[in-house]
Motif scaffolding. Structure first.
Motif, short mmCIF file in Angstrom:
data_model
loop_
_atom_site.label_atom_id
_atom_site.label_comp_id
_atom_site.label_asym_id
_atom_site.label_seq_id
_atom_site.Cartn_x
_atom_site.Cartn_y
_atom_site.Cartn_z
N SER A 70 0.85 -1.19 0.00
CA SER A 70 0.00 0.00 0.00
C SER A 70 0.88 1.24 0.00
O SER A 70 1.65 1.46 0.95
CB SER A 70 -0.93 0.01 1.22
OG SER A 70 -1.91 -0.99 1.11
N PRO A 71 0.79 2.07 -1.04
CA PRO A 71 1.69 3.23 -1.14
C PRO A 71 1.33 4.32 -0.13
O PRO A 71 0.24 4.34 0.45
CB PRO A 71 1.45 3.73 -2.58
CG PRO A 71 0.68 2.66 -3.27
CD PRO A 71 -0.07 1.93 -2.21
N THR A 72 2.27 5.23 0.06
CA THR A 72 1.98 6.45 0.81
C THR A 72 1.14 7.35 -0.09
O THR A 72 0.79 7.00 -1.21
CB THR A 72 3.28 7.15 1.22
OG1 THR A 72 4.01 7.52 0.04
CG2 THR A 72 4.13 6.24 2.08
N GLY A 73 0.85 8.57 0.39
CA GLY A 73 -0.02 9.46 -0.37
C GLY A 73 0.46 9.74 -1.78
O GLY A 73 -0.34 9.81 -2.73
N SER A 74 1.75 9.90 -1.98
CA SER A 74 2.28 10.24 -3.29
C SER A 74 2.31 9.06 -4.25
O SER A 74 2.57 9.23 -5.44
CB SER A 74 3.70 10.80 -3.15
OG SER A 74 4.58 9.82 -2.62
N GLY A 75 2.06 7.87 -3.74
CA GLY A 75 2.17 6.66 -4.55
C GLY A 75 3.48 5.93 -4.34
O GLY A 75 3.74 4.91 -4.97
N TYR A 76 4.29 6.46 -3.41
CA TYR A 76 5.60 5.86 -3.13
C TYR A 76 5.46 4.51 -2.45
O TYR A 76 4.70 4.35 -1.49
CB TYR A 76 6.40 6.82 -2.23
CG TYR A 76 7.61 6.20 -1.57
CD1 TYR A 76 8.80 6.06 -2.26
CD2 TYR A 76 7.55 5.77 -0.25
CE1 TYR A 76 9.92 5.51 -1.65
CE2 TYR A 76 8.66 5.22 0.38
CZ TYR A 76 9.84 5.09 -0.34
OH TYR A 76 10.93 4.54 0.28
N VAL A 77 6.21 3.54 -2.96
CA VAL A 77 6.30 2.22 -2.34
C VAL A 77 7.74 2.04 -1.87
O VAL A 77 8.69 2.31 -2.61
CB VAL A 77 5.93 1.10 -3.33
CG1 VAL A 77 6.05 -0.27 -2.66
CG2 VAL A 77 4.51 1.30 -3.85
N ASN A 78 7.90 1.59 -0.65
CA ASN A 78 9.21 1.46 -0.05
C ASN A 78 10.11 0.53 -0.89
O ASN A 78 9.85 -0.66 -1.01
CB ASN A 78 9.07 0.92 1.37
CG ASN A 78 10.35 0.99 2.16
OD1 ASN A 78 11.37 0.40 1.78
ND2 ASN A 78 10.32 1.70 3.27
N TYR A 79 11.19 1.11 -1.43
CA TYR A 79 12.08 0.34 -2.29
C TYR A 79 12.82 -0.74 -1.50
O TYR A 79 12.99 -1.87 -1.99
CB TYR A 79 13.12 1.27 -2.94
CG TYR A 79 12.55 2.37 -3.78
CD1 TYR A 79 12.18 2.13 -5.10
CD2 TYR A 79 12.35 3.64 -3.26
CE1 TYR A 79 11.65 3.14 -5.88
CE2 TYR A 79 11.82 4.66 -4.04
CZ TYR A 79 11.47 4.41 -5.36
OH TYR A 79 10.94 5.40 -6.12
N VAL A 80 13.25 -0.39 -0.30
CA VAL A 80 14.03 -1.35 0.50
C VAL A 80 13.18 -2.57 0.84
O VAL A 80 13.63 -3.71 0.74
CB VAL A 80 14.56 -0.68 1.78
CG1 VAL A 80 15.27 -1.70 2.66
CG2 VAL A 80 15.51 0.46 1.43
N ALA A 81 11.94 -2.34 1.23
CA ALA A 81 11.05 -3.45 1.57
C ALA A 81 10.82 -4.34 0.35
O ALA A 81 10.86 -5.58 0.44
CB ALA A 81 9.72 -2.92 2.10
N THR A 82 10.57 -3.73 -0.80
CA THR A 82 10.31 -4.51 -2.01
C THR A 82 11.54 -5.31 -2.44
O THR A 82 11.45 -6.50 -2.77
CB THR A 82 9.88 -3.59 -3.17
OG1 THR A 82 8.88 -2.68 -2.72
CG2 THR A 82 9.32 -4.41 -4.32
N GLU A 83 12.68 -4.65 -2.45
CA GLU A 83 13.90 -5.33 -2.89
C GLU A 83 14.31 -6.43 -1.90
O GLU A 83 14.80 -7.50 -2.32
CB GLU A 83 15.02 -4.32 -3.06
CG GLU A 83 14.78 -3.38 -4.24
CD GLU A 83 15.82 -2.27 -4.33
OE1 GLU A 83 16.78 -2.28 -3.52
OE2 GLU A 83 15.67 -1.40 -5.21
N THR A 84 14.10 -6.19 -0.61
CA THR A 84 14.39 -7.24 0.37
C THR A 84 13.52 -8.46 0.11
O THR A 84 13.99 -9.62 0.16
CB THR A 84 14.13 -6.71 1.80
OG1 THR A 84 14.98 -5.59 2.05
CG2 THR A 84 14.40 -7.79 2.83
#
Length: 411
Positions: free
Chosen positions: A209-223
């Protein structure tokens, strides 16, 4: 002892000269020394005072001007029309603030909705939204969507880091705000991408679930991609392109979209042989946590397992999120939490998580994690009229230790 100059919450080894140091123990400095520069703070205070005085002075001049204008038009003395002047000044001020806010919102929307220069080339991998096979226009993926999709880890990188030789290409699918005007169509697009890429045939599937801007945590995804050897799929759906502080009015849309996506995923999982289903994860950060948790309001601890969610990690859940409050109940902030029913755990700080035994950690399936010094889980409208428990006599790690609650001012 010279204070550590470290970011709050960073994991560092404590100076051995500290009397509380335990040899071999790492500490999260959620309540480390906050260094205050008096000159800097004085300058900021003077600037705020000057700005406040300027606004008040402008409002006063506008009131007097409107009163004099009313006196010239309607007769009588200016003092007789001060109330009318005040009302007019208030209306003008409110209108000006509204126009300024709209202007700022429009500027942020333009920036958040545009794919950045240098990222105009769509991905070539069939496993990523925006490729030719997806049939979705790359330039409509918005700034954050394009960033996230373009940063998928390649199999060769996974093999190099993890020391393996057969990593898969991770799947990343995304439904941007601009890809469809209607939330229902946005959900349908994401589910079609999940089907097209056969995302649920991977060993692990996560809905971010992204933050308001649509940002998805890169570190979490890559991990996620590294630890699974690429045998995973990540999905996300956007509900705003504005910073979280400007996206609070879009939370309900985000919750509705998330609910529809999870319903669609659950329907597909139930149609699969249980032995072939992937592990299903949820992840949310800050406002994304509130959006991700919103569909579980009123479900107690039964919501996530009922939706076939195997594990979830929510970081920095905002104070406005109701589900976390429902789970916490009337417990005191001074009470050390235990792992709850269905493996739900609500630590007050990272220290609570670190203090769990290995057996207790393995029981946790749904973790609502937060830094003790994170203001987002603490800041809420209730600060206006009620002292929060984290400013009580006994305060958890990360709470300001010497701050006094003052009605209105603390907020």
């Amino acid at each position: 002892m010279t204070p550590w100059r470290a970011a709050p919450g960073s994991l560092i080894r404590q100076d051995k000269s500290d009397e509380h140091h335990t040899p071999g123990q790492d500490r999260f400095f959620e309540d480390s020394v906050r260094e205050i520069a008096p000159v800097k703070m004085a300058a900021i205070g003077a600037g705020i005072a000057a700005a406040t005085y300027g606004v008040a002075r402008a409002e006063s001049l506008l009131t007097h001007g409107m009163a004099r204008l009313a006196s010239a038009s309607l007769g009588g003395k200016p003092e007789d029309h001060r109330a009318l002047g005040r009302i007019t000044a208030l209306g003008v001020s409110a209108g000006g603030a509204y126009l300024a806010l709209n202007r700022v919102s429009a500027m942020l929307t333009k920036g958040g909705g545009a794919v950045e220069p240098g990222m105009e080339e769509p991905p070539s991998s069939l496993q990523i939204t925006g490729c030719a096979e997806s049939g979705l226009e790359w330039m409509k993926q918005t700034r954050e969507g394009a960033r996230w999709l373009a940063s998928a880890v390649e199999p060769a990188t996974i093999d190099s880091v993890m020391g393996t030789s057969k990593a898969k290409q991770p799947i990343r699918v995304y439904a941007s705000l601009d890809i469809a005007e209607d939330p229902h169509e946005r959900v349908a697009i994401l589910l079609r991408e999940i089907d097209r890429t056969r995302a649920l045939e991977r060993g692990h599937f996560a809905l971010f679930s992204p933050t308001g801007s649509g940002y998805v945590n890169y570190v979490a995804t890559e991990t996620f991609e590294f630890l699974s050897g690429g045998d995973c799929a990540s999905a996300a759906i956007q509900y705003s392109v504005l910073p979280s502080s400007f996206s609070l009015g879009n939370v309900s849309t985000g919750v509705d979209q998330t609910r529809m996506v999870i319903d669609g995923i659950t329907e597909r999982l139930l149609a699969m042989d249980p032995s072939e289903r992937p592990h299903f994860y949820l992840f949310g950060e800050s406002l994304g946590s509130q959006v991700s948790e919103g569909m579980f309001e009123g479900t107690w601890t039964y919501g996530p397992p009922g939706a076939k969610v195997d594990y979830a990690l929510w970081i920095g859940t905002p104070s406005a999120a109701k589900w976390r409050k429902q789970l916490w109940g009337d417990r005191s902030i001074t009470e050390i939490p235990d792992v709850g029913p269905d493996g739900i755990y609500l630590p007050r700080t990272i220290r609570d998580w670190l203090n769990l035994s290995e057996d207790e950690r393995t029981q946790v399936r749904y973790l609502l994690l937060q830094n003790g010094d994170d203001p987002i889980p603490k800041f809420g409208s209730q600060l206006l009229w009620r002292r929060p428990d984290w400013l009580g006599p006994e305060r958890p790690i990360g709470s300001p230790q010497h701050t006094l609650w003052v009605p209105g001012a603390t907020f």
